[in-house]
Design an enzyme around this catalytic site. Structure first.
Site, PDB file in Angstrom:
ATOM      1  N   GLY A  16       0.818  -1.157  -0.007  1.00 18.50           N
ATOM      2  CA  GLY A  16      -0.089  -0.068  -0.029  1.00 18.50           C
ATOM      3  C   GLY A  16       0.934   1.324  -0.013  1.00 18.50           C
ATOM      4  N   GLU A  35       9.438   4.119   7.886  1.00 15.97           N
ATOM      5  CA  GLU A  35       9.512   2.726   7.884  1.00 15.97           C
ATOM      6  C   GLU A  35      10.157   2.235   8.946  1.00 15.97           C
ATOM      7  OE1 GLU A  35       8.308  -0.092   6.221  1.00 15.97           O
ATOM      8  OE2 GLU A  35       9.401  -1.038   7.741  1.00 15.97           O
ATOM      9  N   GLY A  86       6.170  -6.528   3.282  1.00 18.34           N
ATOM     10  CA  GLY A  86       5.999  -7.760   3.033  1.00 18.34           C
ATOM     11  C   GLY A  86       6.665  -8.473   1.898  1.00 18.34           C
ATOM     12  N   ALA A  91       6.096 -14.827  -0.713  1.00 16.38           N
ATOM     13  CA  ALA A  91       6.387 -15.950  -1.669  1.00 16.38           C
ATOM     14  C   ALA A  91       6.129 -15.666  -2.874  1.00 16.38           C
ATOM     15  CB  ALA A  91       5.711 -17.004  -1.093  1.00 16.38           C
ATOM     16  N   HIS A 465      -1.150 -13.912   5.874  1.00 18.86           N
ATOM     17  CA  HIS A 465      -2.128 -13.007   5.295  1.00 18.86           C
ATOM     18  C   HIS A 465      -3.336 -12.380   5.980  1.00 18.86           C
ATOM     19  CE1 HIS A 465      -1.238 -15.773   1.650  1.00 18.86           C
ATOM     20  NE2 HIS A 465      -0.084 -15.081   1.498  1.00 18.86           N
TER      21      HIS A 465
HETATM   22  C1  LIG Z   1       6.388 -15.598   4.739  1.00 14.17           C
HETATM   23  C2  LIG Z   1       5.266 -14.955   4.013  1.00 14.17           C
HETATM   24  C3  LIG Z   1       4.931 -15.147   2.647  1.00 14.17           C
HETATM   25  C4  LIG Z   1       3.970 -14.528   2.054  1.00 14.17           C
HETATM   26  N1  LIG Z   1       3.814 -14.865   0.782  1.00 14.17           N
HETATM   27  C5  LIG Z   1       2.823 -14.056   0.012  1.00 14.17           C
HETATM   28  C6  LIG Z   1       2.634 -14.423  -1.342  1.00 14.17           C
HETATM   29  O1  LIG Z   1       3.148 -15.286  -2.141  1.00 14.17           O
HETATM   30  N2  LIG Z   1       1.533 -13.464  -1.985  1.00 14.17           N
HETATM   31  C7  LIG Z   1       1.010 -12.540  -1.150  1.00 14.17           C
HETATM   32  O2  LIG Z   1       0.274 -11.912  -1.870  1.00 14.17           O
HETATM   33  N3  LIG Z   1       1.094 -12.126  -0.134  1.00 14.17           N
HETATM   34  C8  LIG Z   1       2.136 -13.001   0.700  1.00 14.17           C
HETATM   35  N4  LIG Z   1       2.399 -12.668   1.815  1.00 14.17           N
HETATM   36  C9  LIG Z   1       1.506 -11.521   2.518  1.00 14.17           C
HETATM   37  C10 LIG Z   1       2.091 -10.211   2.235  1.00 14.17           C
HETATM   38  O3  LIG Z   1       3.258 -10.076   2.559  1.00 14.17           O
HETATM   39  C11 LIG Z   1       1.168  -8.961   2.971  1.00 14.17           C
HETATM   40  O4  LIG Z   1      -0.085  -9.236   2.619  1.00 14.17           O
HETATM   41  C12 LIG Z   1       1.513  -7.595   2.149  1.00 14.17           C
HETATM   42  O5  LIG Z   1       2.908  -7.400   2.391  1.00 14.17           O
HETATM   43  C13 LIG Z   1       0.867  -6.522   2.985  1.00 14.17           C
HETATM   44  O6  LIG Z   1       0.850  -5.361   2.310  1.00 14.17           O
HETATM   45  P1  LIG Z   1       0.517  -4.022   3.338  1.00 14.17           P
HETATM   46  O7  LIG Z   1       0.773  -3.059   2.227  1.00 14.17           O
HETATM   47  O8  LIG Z   1      -0.557  -4.251   4.125  1.00 14.17           O
HETATM   48  O9  LIG Z   1       1.800  -4.055   4.360  1.00 14.17           O
HETATM   49  P2  LIG Z   1       3.125  -4.636   4.518  1.00 14.17           P
HETATM   50  O10 LIG Z   1       3.859  -5.229   3.296  1.00 14.17           O
HETATM   51  O11 LIG Z   1       3.062  -5.520   5.706  1.00 14.17           O
HETATM   52  O12 LIG Z   1       4.126  -3.232   5.065  1.00 14.17           O
HETATM   53  C14 LIG Z   1       3.911  -2.547   6.310  1.00 14.17           C
HETATM   54  C15 LIG Z   1       5.207  -1.981   6.337  1.00 14.17           C
HETATM   55  O13 LIG Z   1       4.927  -1.056   7.557  1.00 14.17           O
HETATM   56  C16 LIG Z   1       5.871  -0.948   8.441  1.00 14.17           C
HETATM   57  N5  LIG Z   1       5.392  -0.477   9.723  1.00 14.17           N
HETATM   58  C17 LIG Z   1       4.555  -1.214  10.572  1.00 14.17           C
HETATM   59  N6  LIG Z   1       4.286  -0.216  11.669  1.00 14.17           N
HETATM   60  C18 LIG Z   1       4.809   0.772  11.283  1.00 14.17           C
HETATM   61  C19 LIG Z   1       5.126   2.102  11.992  1.00 14.17           C
HETATM   62  N7  LIG Z   1       4.185   2.399  13.072  1.00 14.17           N
HETATM   63  N8  LIG Z   1       5.847   3.086  11.729  1.00 14.17           N
HETATM   64  C20 LIG Z   1       6.576   2.822  10.400  1.00 14.17           C
HETATM   65  N9  LIG Z   1       6.489   1.712   9.717  1.00 14.17           N
HETATM   66  C21 LIG Z   1       5.831   0.665  10.248  1.00 14.17           C
HETATM   67  C22 LIG Z   1       6.298  -2.445   8.429  1.00 14.17           C
HETATM   68  O14 LIG Z   1       7.692  -2.776   9.127  1.00 14.17           O
HETATM   69  C23 LIG Z   1       6.121  -2.831   7.075  1.00 14.17           C
HETATM   70  O15 LIG Z   1       7.255  -2.875   6.365  1.00 14.17           O
HETATM   71  C24 LIG Z   1       3.609 -13.136   2.832  1.00 14.17           C
HETATM   72  C25 LIG Z   1       3.572 -12.768   4.021  1.00 14.17           C
HETATM   73  C26 LIG Z   1       4.897 -13.624   4.606  1.00 14.17           C
HETATM   74  C27 LIG Z   1       5.163 -13.352   6.124  1.00 14.17           C
END
Ligand SMILES: Cc1cc2nc3c(=O)[nH]c(=O)nc-3n(C[C@H](O)[C@H](O)[C@H](O)COP(=O)(O)OP(=O)(O)OC[C@H]3O[C@@H](n4cnc5c(N)ncnc54)[C@H](O)[C@@H]3O)c2cc1C
Length: 545
Positions: A16, A35, A86, A91, A465
């Site tokens: 996002g 971050e 993430g 993966a 997820h």
């Molecule tokens: C082992 C594993 C395998 C996965 N495989 C897949 C896959 O194959 N396909 C798929 O679609 N999804 C996969 N996922 C899920 C995917 O990683 C997440 O759904 C996705 O990254 C979520 O995106 P997001 O934008 O919500 O936030 P995220 O990508 O989780 O990013 C949020 C970021 O905000 C940061 N943050 C948190 N709190 C704060 C704060 N207070 N201040 C500053 N920074 C902060 C965190 O450090 C993080 O870097 C996997 C997850 C894991 C753990």
């Protein structure tokens, strides 16, 4: 002296945050990203996941890696940390859900989501380099056999992934963005995707969205955790975001940032925790919807697996998730692997129990162990767990929810964290179709089928997820943000990440998060067309925030 004011402060650099940052920076806005995690180069990732300090994120124990594990009362959550969120640990699987998912009750009926998101899925797929997996390795062939045994061979397919399949380990000029992007190296199928790609073949966000966000002037500050979000006035003037240095022992305070707008994109758990803290602890955002933390979903997930005693087998080659199938209309099963030698998760596996409850499943587990002690001793002593193990990721669209609140639990006794409670029907701690698949998998690989220990002993399933907690709604009574991602009662404050998603998707969610962020950013005019000096309120296409 007052600090520089940005147009947008983005909290979190996952899917996002990165998509929003690039698109808004491209439109001429001054963007800063905060971050919590660190920035990594390919060579910074651990070779094996036994290297806890480089693999896990737990600053209290001086672990500064990319994998965070959070324990809630009824759910164990795996999530990513670092510049790229993430994407660093995920993966690579980038799947679009079926259109019927957007008909689930959570999605506001004011929009035709499947149609509106359509072009944004295409853009996000292009940016993330989505392509079918080109190498069916041993695990993927096992998944094909499993689909046959479960009588759905026609549903077997290679996954859609964000991986550069150039010549193995050969560096070439940017193959994705007409030479404007970074150089890339072809995948060597080492299976390390989920401990950090050592060759740079994985299309992580720092190689696409964040790369171009930086090129357009966005600034990224790793190692700063956003703590307080303070609005200057109720009309949504300049926001101040205070930070804490995440590497420091004593959580020493970091710089504060001022911005006309704030986008919270800290991932589902990060966003919910931040919003709850600001509503209930600091009271800087007291009018946030009572639904913050409600409607969290695990994507209907269970992890299972089987470890083979056949030493000729090598399940660790290939990309992390190379193939999948649908045993029924509501379920998807993917085959997952870790690289050779990365056996840290072996301690999570216990004998498959089949269906049951919190009493009968542990009993069955102990019965299995005591009736076949040598078999389980052998399993425990197996030399290379990752090489011998196929993990199954089972996802369902069936609706079950959790609610999170701030509080202390046995998992975060010494610091304020998140506490969960069941909302409606409790999350299933086993899926019958998953149990069947794992049993058949055990037969195929000639080994021991397994459940995750927390699922059997604590009725706590694991998910990678996690979704929801600040979902899109039509009013503060059914959501935290409106259909344009703006937080109810706080003009200029937005949420754009997994926490916005109001239903299970039954596929991996990252492509949907990216597509929703593309849609969100597309609602803003380029910065030249508005006078930011005079107006604190950005115009959204046709809709005024
Ligand atoms: C082992 C594993 C395998 C996965 N495989 C897949 C896959 O194959 N396909 C798929 O679609 N999804 C996969 N996922 C899920 C995917 O990683 C997440 O759904 C996705 O990254 C979520 O995106 P997001 O934008 O919500 O936030 P995220 O990508 O989780 O990013 C949020 C970021 O905000 C940061 N943050 C948190 N709190 C704060 C704060 N207070 N201040 C500053 N920074 C902060 C965190 O450090 C993080 O870097 C996997 C997850 C894991 C753990």
């Amino acid at each position: 002296m007052r600090s520089e004011a940005f147009d947008f402060i983005i909290i979190g650099s996952g899917f996002g945050g990165s998509v929003s940052a690039m698109r808004l920076a491209e439109k001429g806005y001054r963007v800063v990203i905060l971050e919590e995690g660190m920035e990594y180069r390919n060579q910074d990732f651990p070779r094996l996941n036994w290297n806890l300090r480089k693999y896990l994120w737990e600053p209290v124990f001086r672990c500064f890696g990319i994998q965070r594990i959070s324990f809630l009362n009824r759910l164990m959550v795996l999530h990513g940390v670092g510049v790229g969120g993430g994407s660093l640990v995920y993966a690579n699987t980038l799947m679009r859900p079926e259109d019927r998912i957007f008909q689930e009750p959570g999605w506001p009926k004011t929009q035709d989501w499947a149609r509106e998101l359509g072009s944004h899925y295409e853009t996000a797929s292009k940016m993330l380099g989505v392509t079918p997996n080109r190498y069916l390795a041993e695990t993927d062939l096992v998944i094909r056999e499993l689909s046959q045994k479960m009588e759905v061979p026609e549903s077997f397919h290679p996954t859609q992934v964000g991986v550069f399949f150039g010549k193995s380990e050969v560096e070439v000029p940017d193959p994705y963005f007409g030479g404007e992007g970074p150089k890339r190296v072809g995948c060597n199928f080492c299976g390390s995707c989920m401990i950090g790609c050592p060759v740079g073949a994985k299309n992580t966000l720092d190689k696409n969205y964040l790369y171009f966000a930086r090129k357009s002037g966005a600034k990224i500050f790793p190692g700063l955790r956003a703590e307080k979000i303070v609005p200057a006035d109720q009309e949504g003037g300049i926001y101040t975001v205070t930070t804490v240095r995440s590497r420091s022992w004593l959580s020493s305070s970091g710089p504060s940032f001022r911005g006309k707008k704030v986008i919270v994109a800290a991932g589902a758990l990060g966003t919910v925790k931040l919003l709850l803290k600001n509503r209930d602890r600091y009271r800087t955002l007291p009018h946030l919807s009572p639904r913050v933390g409600a409607d969290m979903r695990s994507n209907g997930e269970c992890l299972l697996g089987a470890t083979s005693f056949d030493s000729a087998k090598n399940f660790s080659k290939g990309i992390a998730i190379g193939a999948a199938f649908h045993p029924d209309a509501n379920t998807k099963i993917e085959g997952v692997r870790y690289p050779m030698g990365s056996g840290l998760l072996r301690f999570m596996g216990v004998p498959l129990t089949g269906e049951g409850n919190g009493f009968t499943r542990p009993l069955r587990m102990f019965f299995h162990i005591f009736s076949h002690p040598l078999r389980y001793l052998r399993l425990f002593l197996i030399r290379d767990w990752a090489r011998s193990t196929v993990i199954l990721l089972v996802m369902q669209s069936v609706d079950t929810k959790l609610r999170l609140r701030l509080g202390r639990s046995i998992f975060n006794f010494f610091r304020l964290g998140l506490k969960s409670e069941v909302q409606g029907t409790s999350l299933p701690s086993f899926l019958p179709v998953g149990q069947k698949a794992a049993r058949l998998l055990g037969e195929i690989v000639d080994g021991v089928p397994q459940n995750v220990a927390s699922e059997v002993l604590l009725q706590t399933p694991a998910t990678a997820h996690i979704l929801g907690g600040a979902i899109i709604g039509t009013s503060p009574n059914d959501g935290v943000i409106d259909v344009n991602h703006e937080v109810f009662s706080y003009p200029g404050l937005y949420v754009c990440d997994a926490s916005c998603i109001p239903s299970n998707l039954a596929v991996n969610p990252s492509l949907t998060i990216a597509a929703m962020a593309e849609r969100f950013a597309s609602l803003f005019f380029p910065s030249e067309s508005i006078d930011l000096g005079r107006s604190n309120t950005l115009k959204l296409n046709g809709k005024i925030s």
